[in-house]
Design a protein around this motif. Structure first.
Motif, short mmCIF file in Angstrom:
data_model
loop_
_atom_site.label_atom_id
_atom_site.label_comp_id
_atom_site.label_asym_id
_atom_site.label_seq_id
_atom_site.Cartn_x
_atom_site.Cartn_y
_atom_site.Cartn_z
N GLY A 87 -31.04 -19.98 12.57
CA GLY A 87 -30.95 -21.41 13.33
C GLY A 87 -29.07 -21.46 13.51
N PRO A 88 -28.97 -22.73 14.07
CA PRO A 88 -27.56 -22.75 14.47
C PRO A 88 -26.63 -22.93 13.38
CG PRO A 88 -28.91 -24.44 15.54
CD PRO A 88 -29.58 -23.65 14.44
N GLY A 89 -25.12 -22.36 13.42
CA GLY A 89 -24.34 -22.81 12.49
C GLY A 89 -23.64 -21.42 12.49
N ARG A 90 -22.42 -21.30 11.86
CA ARG A 90 -21.61 -20.45 11.46
C ARG A 90 -22.09 -19.19 10.56
NH1 ARG A 90 -15.84 -20.64 12.17
NH2 ARG A 90 -16.65 -21.90 14.09
N GLY A 91 -22.56 -19.87 9.61
CA GLY A 91 -23.37 -19.00 8.70
C GLY A 91 -24.52 -17.78 9.31
N TRP A 92 -25.18 -18.52 10.22
CA TRP A 92 -25.95 -17.64 10.78
C TRP A 92 -25.21 -16.68 11.62
CZ3 TRP A 92 -30.58 -15.96 9.20
CH2 TRP A 92 -31.25 -16.93 8.47
N GLN A 93 -24.26 -17.22 12.61
CA GLN A 93 -23.65 -15.99 13.33
C GLN A 93 -22.92 -15.15 12.57
OE1 GLN A 93 -20.74 -18.89 15.35
NE2 GLN A 93 -22.54 -19.97 16.39
N ILE A 94 -22.43 -15.39 11.64
CA ILE A 94 -21.86 -14.19 10.64
C ILE A 94 -22.95 -13.23 10.30
CG2 ILE A 94 -20.69 -13.44 8.31
CD1 ILE A 94 -19.11 -16.34 8.75
N ALA A 95 -24.28 -13.86 9.91
CA ALA A 95 -25.14 -12.87 9.40
C ALA A 95 -25.49 -12.15 10.62
CB ALA A 95 -26.47 -13.77 8.87
N LEU A 96 -25.72 -12.47 11.82
CA LEU A 96 -26.12 -12.00 12.99
C LEU A 96 -25.15 -10.85 13.30
CD1 LEU A 96 -27.70 -14.71 15.05
CD2 LEU A 96 -28.87 -13.04 13.73
N ALA A 97 -23.92 -11.09 13.15
CA ALA A 97 -22.91 -10.17 13.58
C ALA A 97 -22.83 -9.03 12.60
CB ALA A 97 -21.51 -10.82 13.63
N ALA A 98 -23.17 -9.06 11.36
CA ALA A 98 -23.30 -8.17 10.26
C ALA A 98 -24.54 -7.26 10.37
CB ALA A 98 -23.19 -8.84 8.74
N THR A 99 -25.69 -8.13 10.84
CA THR A 99 -26.90 -7.41 11.07
C THR A 99 -26.93 -6.42 12.45
OG1 THR A 99 -27.89 -9.25 10.12
CG2 THR A 99 -29.22 -7.58 11.55
N LEU A 100 -26.21 -6.81 13.28
CA LEU A 100 -26.00 -6.14 14.81
C LEU A 100 -25.10 -5.00 14.16
CD1 LEU A 100 -26.51 -5.94 17.73
CD2 LEU A 100 -24.55 -7.09 18.02
N ALA A 101 -24.36 -5.07 13.35
CA ALA A 101 -23.35 -3.85 13.22
C ALA A 101 -24.09 -2.87 12.42
CB ALA A 101 -22.14 -4.37 12.25
N VAL A 102 -24.95 -3.39 11.53
CA VAL A 102 -25.62 -2.41 10.62
C VAL A 102 -26.73 -1.76 11.50
CG1 VAL A 102 -27.49 -2.08 8.86
CG2 VAL A 102 -25.39 -3.60 8.58
N GLN A 103 -27.32 -2.26 12.39
CA GLN A 103 -28.33 -1.82 13.43
C GLN A 103 -27.74 -0.86 14.26
OE1 GLN A 103 -29.67 -4.67 16.15
NE2 GLN A 103 -30.95 -3.15 17.33
N LEU A 104 -26.45 -1.19 14.74
CA LEU A 104 -25.86 -0.10 15.97
C LEU A 104 -25.04 0.87 15.19
CD1 LEU A 104 -24.16 -2.72 18.41
CD2 LEU A 104 -26.49 -1.41 18.38
N PHE A 105 -24.62 0.81 13.73
CA PHE A 105 -24.27 1.95 13.11
C PHE A 105 -25.58 3.00 12.86
CE2 PHE A 105 -24.20 3.99 9.13
CZ PHE A 105 -22.63 4.49 8.93
N TRP A 106 -26.58 2.63 12.44
CA TRP A 106 -27.67 3.32 12.31
C TRP A 106 -28.39 3.92 13.55
CZ3 TRP A 106 -28.45 6.27 8.26
CH2 TRP A 106 -28.08 5.97 7.06
N ALA A 107 -28.37 3.11 14.66
CA ALA A 107 -28.76 3.55 15.90
C ALA A 107 -28.12 4.64 16.49
CB ALA A 107 -28.62 2.41 16.83
N THR A 108 -26.35 4.63 16.18
CA THR A 108 -25.74 5.60 16.90
C THR A 108 -25.66 6.83 16.10
OG1 THR A 108 -24.15 3.60 17.46
CG2 THR A 108 -23.29 5.94 17.92
N ALA A 109 -25.97 6.64 14.82
CA ALA A 109 -25.88 8.10 13.97
C ALA A 109 -27.08 8.69 14.22
CB ALA A 109 -25.95 7.52 12.47
N ALA A 110 -28.25 7.89 14.41
CA ALA A 110 -29.53 8.66 14.77
C ALA A 110 -29.60 9.19 16.25
CB ALA A 110 -30.63 7.52 14.66
#
Length: 204
Positions: A87-110
């Motif tokens: 939902g809206p808010g800074r907390g969700w934005q931080i969560a989405l940034a961390a999630t995207l970092a993890v996703q792209l970390f594994w996507a690039t390694a794979a």
């Protein structure tokens, strides 16, 4: 094995393209992210991708080639869950940034692992043909995926369209689990290839 990886790439590319059609729009409108916050989320994701590229050899050495590739494909649909719940808010934005970092970390390694695997398995004489086929079915499906997302958005809300794209991303993982990639621990030995003698003049 090459066919299984390319098929998984094609389906993953389609599912991601369905989501990417409305991903930025969804963050900037429904979730209320500012342009600055959106840029920070993208930047943090890029940092994860860089880390995945640098650590790919260590990851495959510890977990195995097959597990690294499958984990990279599995991380993509799992990373969409916070987006669909956000939902809206800074907390969700931080969560989405961390999630995207993890996703792209594994996507690039794979990605590093699966490209190396395909190049090792493929006869050197057919490297260009193999890569061209992979690029055609992955990048070539994206315009169709964007059109599909647009058609779905005429019938469904944007969050549901994103959910459809995330669901499609579970199929590649199942394809790889049913393939020989699942049991691959180390990179295979390149197959012996004999050079093709040049044709004599006057022969077809």
């Amino acid at each position: 094995m090459i066919r299984s990886v390319i098929a998984a790439l094609a389906v993953l590319s389609f599912g991601l393209a369905v989501m990417n059609t409305y991903w930025a729009y969804y963050l900037l409108t429904t979730l209320g992210a500012s342009p600055t916050a959106f840029g920070v989320i993208m930047g943090v994701g890029g940092g994860g991708s860089l880390a995945g590229a640098l650590l790919a050899p260590r990851i495959t050495g510890r977990f195995g080639v097959g597990r690294t590739i499958i984990t990279g494909f599995a991380a993509s649909p799992l990373a969409q869950v916070p987006l669909l719940l956000a939902g809206p808010g800074r907390g969700w934005q931080i969560a989405l940034a961390a999630t995207l970092a993890v996703q792209l970390f594994w996507a690039t390694a794979a990605g590093v692992s699966q490209r190396s695997l395909r190049q090792i398995l493929c006869d050197p004489r057919f490297q260009g043909r193999m890569q061209a086929a992979s690029t055609t079915v992955t990048a070539g499906s994206r315009p169709l995926a964007a059109a599909t997302a647009g058609a779905l958005a005429m019938l469904l809300d944007v969050r549901t369209v994103l959910a459809v794209g995330a669901t499609l991303q579970t199929i590649p993982m199942l394809l790889l689990l049913a393939s020989p990639v699942r049991t691959l621990r180390a990179m295979p030995t390149p197959p012996d290839t004999k050079p093709v003698p040049p044709a004599r003049e006057g022969t077809p």
